[in-house]
Scaffold this motif. Structure first.
Motif, short mmCIF file in Angstrom:
data_model
loop_
_atom_site.label_atom_id
_atom_site.label_comp_id
_atom_site.label_asym_id
_atom_site.label_seq_id
_atom_site.Cartn_x
_atom_site.Cartn_y
_atom_site.Cartn_z
N ASP A 154 30.13 36.75 37.28
CA ASP A 154 30.98 37.72 37.98
C ASP A 154 32.43 37.41 37.58
O ASP A 154 32.84 36.25 37.58
N ARG A 208 34.93 37.56 39.24
CA ARG A 208 35.62 36.86 40.33
C ARG A 208 35.59 35.34 40.13
O ARG A 208 36.47 34.64 40.63
N THR A 233 33.07 42.24 44.16
CA THR A 233 32.14 41.55 43.29
C THR A 233 31.66 42.49 42.19
O THR A 233 31.73 43.72 42.32
N MET A 234 31.20 41.92 41.10
CA MET A 234 30.43 42.64 40.08
C MET A 234 29.20 41.77 39.84
O MET A 234 29.03 41.17 38.80
N VAL A 291 28.66 46.44 43.49
CA VAL A 291 30.08 46.68 43.22
C VAL A 291 30.83 46.99 44.51
O VAL A 291 30.23 47.17 45.56
N GLU A 292 32.15 47.08 44.39
CA GLU A 292 32.99 47.31 45.57
C GLU A 292 32.98 48.78 45.98
O GLU A 292 33.83 49.57 45.55
#
Lengths: 347, 347, 347, 347
Positions: free
Chosen positions: C283, C285, D199-200, D232-233
């Motif tokens: 990810d 992040r 997140t991804m 995803v967001e």
């Protein structure tokens, strides 16, 4: 010069942030990371961003941890869960920085009132130093038991202490806006993404528990304050917006003088200049990932109504950063050691 | 019963929201959507969510628009750009709802002060009705020129008007938290995603322009108020958090009575019950996409310090929803026609 | 050991990130930050997070900058705007790291094809080294003109190069997911917060310009690739998800070998372990704010279909971080100097 | 014409969305909302946005619910928890729409394979109709037991079914991007805001369970597919991006014909026009809060590689909206009744 440190509560959010800071700290070496529930598991399973820094280290159980020699221990444990460990370490002569609320309030009666039970080791309350180096640098440096600081309290105190020193404050209605990491690493209905995201949840109208620390550290009477909390869409970050009323009209210069005097020589505490006006009141984004607290204010033309805004990263300056800063002082290191990274922006 | 309406400023954000509401309105038919710069272009190129509702319709130029017969026209034009068009339509006998700031303030002197120039058609200020149906339902119903309402002003007024009526207010320090759609559809440095996202930008310390409307509509003296603005991470949504001080200690029942009386029979204005306490102060998310404004309050145990929180969707109740509500009244329709959708949550 | 560096394009996003990295760099000193439009203005007005690091420094005009002696210059200028400045500096003997696209493609014909015009200084294309230290460490160390690397290209190349070296690749359908900072600091309709936030905008179906770099650096034929772009809700971050088909069934061990060999001894390039499985695919992040690129893969049980995911921070490893890494090598410094900070997570 | 309906699983996210839709439905009346754990509690405590629509209604216990006469019941229960209730209601002659996975797969062997256990009531699998009205309108209208549809499956099937009908598909590598509401209303580590936001997270490399529905409904062999999932967001929203390879080069017109034929006369299924190109591939934001699914595609110049993108709101078209659409058909109502609201954008 290198010291050995341990981190308790290492699976949690403040614990992870301690591990992150310590990963790049030139003088402190993590010799153990403690977790009751995750003993034997690699650290990076909980903190995937730290895989390259702790490729092999696994959590120690509390029992194992007690046998590992350390110079200083960070306790990132839940409230009420820290004091026994702290006492244990102190009796072994190990320095302690406790990030929980267990040693923040000096007065056992206040502790009982705000935490709802008698303190388990009131004798230690006396010797514990409130770990905000901006106010207590010398005391911290000579102490062996330092309390961490509430993230909201840090933000409020750093925003208001210079003002409190002027004797001019008539009332303060604080509003604290907080990110989701403030609640720690345990999921709850309130932290469930579909509900938490983009919320503007006012979850405490007048009297957040951290107010106890603000009262203690500013020395102002409780009756002057209210402390309202809003959960907002951030992960990291606390911002205080204080609607202050002064006792009498003042010139802005009086305030500048108080804020400049307080922050002078404080590497992580700064006041935003008056110009440009759109940067006068700090955004938590401008200190993200750093150990800095910025403060700004605007005085109403009536000279009485004042707006004070302060901002910090709750996991850094509001918790683990201040804890490392305190540890630096306790160990005779540079106050800024391992903490001098610039904020990440935009992020 | 069906009426023909036109929407000016149709490429913008309030314009798009009008088109969205009208797409499902049982009594109003959009006969033209006006844009100087985009004439001839399909509406849905700017408003891709509306492709199925306006598959063929293209923007009309202002000149074309003037030749299309309509019963009522919505002006979603920039401040200072609306009054001439409004006057033009009024002279043709067409009813006008103007969402800009041009006709909000009744007093030309106040207009000049807050907008920085003399009003171009002061004679019309008198006949224009302030388009908040919760306060002016009857006047709106009998008027042909209704002003829209500032989104922040709507939120503040609906939060405070019941309180103002008690005569108890000593001071109000409002803080308005606003989403990014409030600034409209034109990009700027401040709205650039990397900078705008997750910001907590305090962009106005004391006196946002919408304060003029709050003063006018609550009837309280200006000196009582400050109005601080914070841009937060939302697209839609305004939330007012007002730190109120009352003149003397009151019982909560006094406040309940005032709020219940004011909101009774108002389909889009409601007060949050005291229980459960975590839902007592409204989150803008709970009214997203709807025309509702929720208000909540908590009285401090001192009976004097009061927290009032109100929330609405700035594009709906704060702009286009109230505008359609006003149009409904002006045309003799049900006040709620086309506006009764429930909020989308979680979203 | 300390070197003097200049940053051109210092108001922009990559420029700001250079300033941030350099603020904490032990061996590089910023002697000037250049901006045509903002000359004379303090740096921190554009980069408020850097106020404490550049309290006094103002932007230099291009003319002023040329008179300031520097050892190395970073050009964070728009495409087509950099090569002239680069040539100018090279003629003065100053080392250049150019973050624009002007020197990325070695073949002038390819440049012309992908950038839509002839290159202005094709002679320099030959001597410029493609600035991805993970592939060209030695060439960079001995070069005086190094090109920056496309952020998406960096992510794709680091994800795929080890695989390309196996000769097994039959087709690659890449999908790149990018944050809003990728488009730089200039506002546009597409970057306007209300439109940009939470978007899943597929803005390029098959052939993003950075594909040219991927082809050049992997050495695989163009026909094997498609490169789809999606704008997603992040500020920083690129993630490549590549749907790969291999020419023949392979054992996973073959892939592990290729990835381990490629990344060995590369401080900023790593492969995610297979366990725990939920951390196998990275990810963005987890590398936020750092100079690291993580890669992960999963092989389908058919041995032919392969999923490769790579992630980096587009402003760091995708732009300014790699640029500083290249500069370190060019100046004989540690490759990791000033770049070894751990990622900020959660943020 | 009005029918009485019950909602089971009413505290959850799909349950809340059913209540929201039904709040504005002209022909369906909620006579009970069922929850084992929250019986007796007001509905709006879990669904604060619905307070004005259900001011008094409290949850019924399952036992109470069974005694309340209804024409149709919606089951928004966890997988494996629904079939018994469904059978119970069917035996009483009540129509059932079951949103769980219990009746989606027609073949008991497939059920056992994908859900990991034998089906409890295989006899009912035969009579249950797969509740995607776009494919099974007539069967649904004549059925009394209709299964809901997986949100990801809905998105994938509506994106791919027209293509499947051409017989041209050689392989499909789907990537599904999903919002946080997809996981329902129960908190978990993965849904904890600090970890979930932005997140991804690629959480399934090849074979999400919903693939079983895609195989069943498109009639294509399993071996053609992979189905990768990324969190995803977003809160609401599913987007499928399918990297398709065709068996032989085709003209775009062939595809247009297939998609137009399939979607003709389907009120909630539409294809994005080719122009303007930036709107050709749908963003879930453009259908947020609505019951619409949009599909777009771009054919590579080689005529073989194809990109298909589809988007819907997972709580509406992906769950509760389709369920109400099916109920409308089962009860002889307009297919679109209560479902014709336009999307909320920007939000």
């Amino acid at each position: 010069m290198s010291y050995r440190v341990a981190v308790w509560g290492a699976t949690g959010m403040a614990g992870g942030e301690l591990l992150r800071i310590l990963a790049n700290h030139p003088n402190l070496e993590v010799v153990c990371a403690v977790s009751r529930g995750s003993a034997g598991k690699p650290l990076w399973h909980d903190h995937p961003h730290l895989r390259l820094w702790y490729p092999e280290m696994v959590y120690s159980s509390p029992d194992e941890a007690m046998d590992i020699p350390t110079d200083l221990v960070f306790l990132a444990l839940p409230h009420r869960g820290a004091w026994k460990v702290a006492v244990d370490y102190r009796e072994r002569g190990v320095k302690v920085v406790d990030l929980s609320g267990d040693f923040r309030l000096k007065d056992p009666a206040q502790y009982a009132r705000w935490y709802g039970e008698e303190h388990g080791a009131p004798a230690y309350l006396e010797q514990a130093v409130y770990g905000l180096p901006e106010l207590h640098r010398e005391d911290i440096a000579s102490s062996s038991l330092v309390s961490g600081v509430g993230c909201n309290a840090s933000c409020a105190i750093l925003g208001l202490a210079p003002l409190a020193s002027t004797g001019l404050v008539d009332s303060v209605r604080m509003e604290l806006r907080v990110g989701s990491s403030e609640a720690g690493g345990s999921p709850s209905k309130g932290s469930h993404h579909p509900y938490r995201t983009r919320t503007m949840r006012v979850f405490e109208p007048f009297r957040h528990r951290h107010l106890a620390e603000v009262i203690q550290e500013t020395g102002l009477p409780e009756d002057l304050f209210t402390m309202t909390m809003t959960a907002v869409e951030m992960v990291r970050g606390v911002q205080m917006l204080a609607q202050v009323t002064l006792k009498e009209p003042v010139k802005e210069a009086v305030l500048w003088k108080a804020y400049r005097k307080a922050t002078e020589g404080r590497p992580f505490w700064n006041v935003c200049p008056a110009r440009p006006s759109h940067l006068r009141l700090p955004d938590p984004r401008f200190v993200l990932g750093s150990n800095h607290c910025s403060v700004g204010f605007v005085l109403h033309e009536d000279g009485v109504r004042l707006l004070v805004v302060s901002a910090l990263d709750n996991l850094m300056k509001g918790a683990s950063g201040s804890a490392v800063q305190a540890a630096n002082l306790m160990l005779g290191l540079e106050e800024t050691s391992g903490l001098d990274g610039a904020p990440i922006y935009p992020a």
